[in-house]
Design a protein around this motif. Sequence first.
Motif, PDB file in Angstrom:
ATOM      1  N   PRO A   1       3.993 -10.489   0.250  1.00 41.19           N
ATOM      2  CA  PRO A   1       4.464  -9.475  -0.703  1.00 41.19           C
ATOM      3  C   PRO A   1       5.512 -10.021  -1.663  1.00 41.19           C
ATOM      4  O   PRO A   1       6.270 -10.935  -1.329  1.00 41.19           O
ATOM      5  N   LYS A   2       5.540  -9.430  -2.875  1.00 37.22           N
ATOM      6  CA  LYS A   2       6.542  -9.802  -3.864  1.00 37.22           C
ATOM      7  C   LYS A   2       6.690  -8.650  -4.852  1.00 37.22           C
ATOM      8  O   LYS A   2       5.796  -7.799  -4.979  1.00 37.22           O
ATOM      9  N   ALA A   3       7.816  -8.610  -5.541  1.00 40.62           N
ATOM     10  CA  ALA A   3       8.043  -7.575  -6.543  1.00 40.62           C
ATOM     11  C   ALA A   3       7.270  -7.930  -7.806  1.00 40.62           C
ATOM     12  O   ALA A   3       7.418  -9.023  -8.342  1.00 40.62           O
ATOM     13  N   ILE A   4       6.421  -6.994  -8.270  1.00 36.24           N
ATOM     14  CA  ILE A   4       5.657  -7.236  -9.501  1.00 36.24           C
ATOM     15  C   ILE A   4       6.029  -6.253 -10.603  1.00 36.24           C
ATOM     16  O   ILE A   4       5.634  -6.421 -11.751  1.00 36.24           O
TER      17      ILE A   4
ATOM     18  N   GLU B   1       0.808  -1.220   0.000  1.00 36.30           N
ATOM     19  CA  GLU B   1       0.000   0.000   0.000  1.00 36.30           C
ATOM     20  C   GLU B   1       0.844   1.273   0.000  1.00 36.30           C
ATOM     21  O   GLU B   1       0.494   2.268  -0.629  1.00 36.30           O
ATOM     22  N   VAL B   2       1.978   1.252   0.726  1.00 37.45           N
ATOM     23  CA  VAL B   2       2.786   2.473   0.822  1.00 37.45           C
ATOM     24  C   VAL B   2       3.816   2.596  -0.287  1.00 37.45           C
ATOM     25  O   VAL B   2       4.436   3.651  -0.438  1.00 37.45           O
ATOM     26  N   CYS B   3       4.017   1.553  -1.081  1.00 35.24           N
ATOM     27  CA  CYS B   3       4.996   1.618  -2.169  1.00 35.24           C
ATOM     28  C   CYS B   3       4.572   2.672  -3.184  1.00 35.24           C
ATOM     29  O   CYS B   3       3.496   2.562  -3.791  1.00 35.24           O
TER      30      CYS B   3
ATOM     31  N   ILE C   1      12.452   2.767  -6.526  1.00 34.17           N
ATOM     32  CA  ILE C   1      13.264   3.975  -6.359  1.00 34.17           C
ATOM     33  C   ILE C   1      14.090   3.941  -5.072  1.00 34.17           C
ATOM     34  O   ILE C   1      14.688   4.947  -4.688  1.00 34.17           O
ATOM     35  N   ALA C   2      14.116   2.792  -4.410  1.00 30.63           N
ATOM     36  CA  ALA C   2      14.956   2.597  -3.218  1.00 30.63           C
ATOM     37  C   ALA C   2      14.621   3.554  -2.087  1.00 30.63           C
ATOM     38  O   ALA C   2      15.493   3.949  -1.318  1.00 30.63           O
ATOM     39  N   CYS C   3      13.346   3.923  -1.959  1.00 27.50           N
ATOM     40  CA  CYS C   3      12.944   4.845  -0.895  1.00 27.50           C
ATOM     41  C   CYS C   3      12.956   4.179   0.475  1.00 27.50           C
ATOM     42  O   CYS C   3      13.058   4.847   1.508  1.00 27.50           O
TER      43      CYS C   3
END
Length: 274
Positions: free
Chosen positions: A33-36, A19-21, A41-43
């Motif tokens: 969770p997983k990268a889709i 949600e916060v990404c 941006i490495a925040c």
Amino acid sequence: MDLIKVNQEKCIKCGICAEVCPTGTIGLDENGPKAIEPFCIACGHCVAICPTAALDNAKAPLVNQISLKKVPVLDEDMAAIFLRSRRSVRKFKRKVVARESIQQLLNIARFAPTSSNSQGVSYLVIDDSQTLSSITAVIVDYWEEEALKQPPWSETPYAAHLKAHIANYRKTGRDVILRDAPCLIIPIVDKNLTVGKDNTYYSLAYAELYAPSIGLGTCITGFFDGCAASGYKPLLEILKLPENMQVTGGLMAGYPKYTYQRLVDRNPLQVIWR
């Protein structure tokens, strides 16, 4: 690169990280969770927000983050006083600032927010008194010989004020540009970084707010900024910047000669609601 790693024993599959990404890089399925999407941006939001420390991000490692559970939070009154007590310091003690202190100051400035976490702000720090005097001299030349003889500066209400400053310098030698500050901090960014100036202002705001906690006073260098932005060659010859870099601001720093005793007022708040 395996961007996202999840400790399945700790993950409660709350989905807050997704949600916060800000870029939608993280998604959620039955396994958590997983990268889709590849655009991260490495925040560090995803790692910082996880309530169970279950998630790690290769671009913002969990091991580099600091827990906030034991960090005190300023109450609203103390926060207001802290912010309002920032002052522009133009009178400095004749005392050299240790480079370790400037390093400490800028190490906090680098945590300022930047557009899409682009960061990109580096710093040229000048603490040699002769070089600082040379910078003051060429900036006075710029304003006197070029800027104040043509629009827009020649037509502004500040023109007379600037001319008086210059006349004072010519008559007395008093440093009206850098105010005899023992240190000049010059943010520089790559010429191709379109948000470089905005990022710079954020970083300088952090530096100004943090400076009093280590005994330093600061002031934005308006005359210097205008000269540098114009590309004035005599100034750039002193700075000797890498070819790909440009100046995006300036900050005087030193030990304040005097201590302010009160918080000043400002114009009344004006808000328009819709």
